[in-house]
Design an enzyme around this catalytic site. Structure first.
Site, short mmCIF file in Angstrom:
data_model
loop_
_atom_site.label_atom_id
_atom_site.label_comp_id
_atom_site.label_asym_id
_atom_site.label_seq_id
_atom_site.Cartn_x
_atom_site.Cartn_y
_atom_site.Cartn_z
CB CYS A 1 -1.10 0.13 1.19
SG CYS A 1 -2.01 -1.30 1.19
CB VAL B 1 -0.12 1.53 -4.15
CG1 VAL B 1 -1.38 2.30 -4.97
CG2 VAL B 1 0.29 0.07 -4.85
CD GLU B 2 -1.55 7.03 -0.23
OE1 GLU B 2 -1.90 8.44 0.24
OE2 GLU B 2 -2.46 6.22 -0.12
CB THR B 3 5.34 6.19 -2.21
OG1 THR B 3 5.15 6.06 -0.69
CG2 THR B 3 6.47 7.24 -2.25
CB SER C 1 1.81 10.59 -3.35
OG SER C 1 0.64 10.02 -2.60
#
Length: 151
Positions: free
Chosen positions: A54, A57-59, A62
């Site tokens: 997660c 994916v988020e990094t 972003s």
């Protein structure tokens, strides 16, 4: 993709640096990154922890959404939803990360992230992150790590 504005995760991104994510390129079409997975990313069964997937994916999403929004004059973005699917287990070794915008509107972005294992070209995880585009940073969330508009 065109050349990105930095070669490494910035010092201010403590979480990205802790993960060990290496940004290869960032532009308005997407992000390419790599990660050398190892023991610090593993859960007790010896495979990557769901939180690591997660976070990757988020990094990646972003960086792409923030770059695109700021290139259009916004202050930045904030993630409002992260859905990550773990497709195959992985313990150690190189992972290749690709993020691209599915929707890049004035107020919201939706980015898709694919994580491949180059040793067998397997898709090991995929995710998507929805972002709210910010015109200004909320005062109660201001920090030394917050993005700043160029003066």
């Amino acid at each position: 993709m065109s050349e990105q504005p930095f070669q490494r995760i910035p010092e201010a991104d403590r979480w990205g640096r802790h993960l060990g994510l290496e940004i290869v390129s960032v532009d308005d079409q997407g992000v390419k990154a790599t990660l050398e997975a190892g023991p610090r990313h593993q859960q007790p069964m010896g495979i990557l922890h769901g939180g690591a997937w997660c976070s990757i994916v988020e990094t990646a999403a972003s960086y792409g959404a923030g770059f695109l929004a700021m290139s259009r004059g916004a202050t930045g973005v904030v993630g409002i939803s992260n859905q990550t699917d773990f497709l195959r287990s992985h313990s150690e070794g190189t992972l290749e990360v690709t993020a691209r915008p599915l929707h890049a509107g004035r107020r919201q972005h939706l980015w898709e992230v694919l994580i491949h294992r180059p040793s067998d070209n397997a898709l090991v995880a995929r995710g998507q992150v929805r972002f709210q585009v910010l015109d200004e940073l909320p005062r109660d969330r201001d920090s030394e790590n917050a993005p700043r508009k160029s003066e």
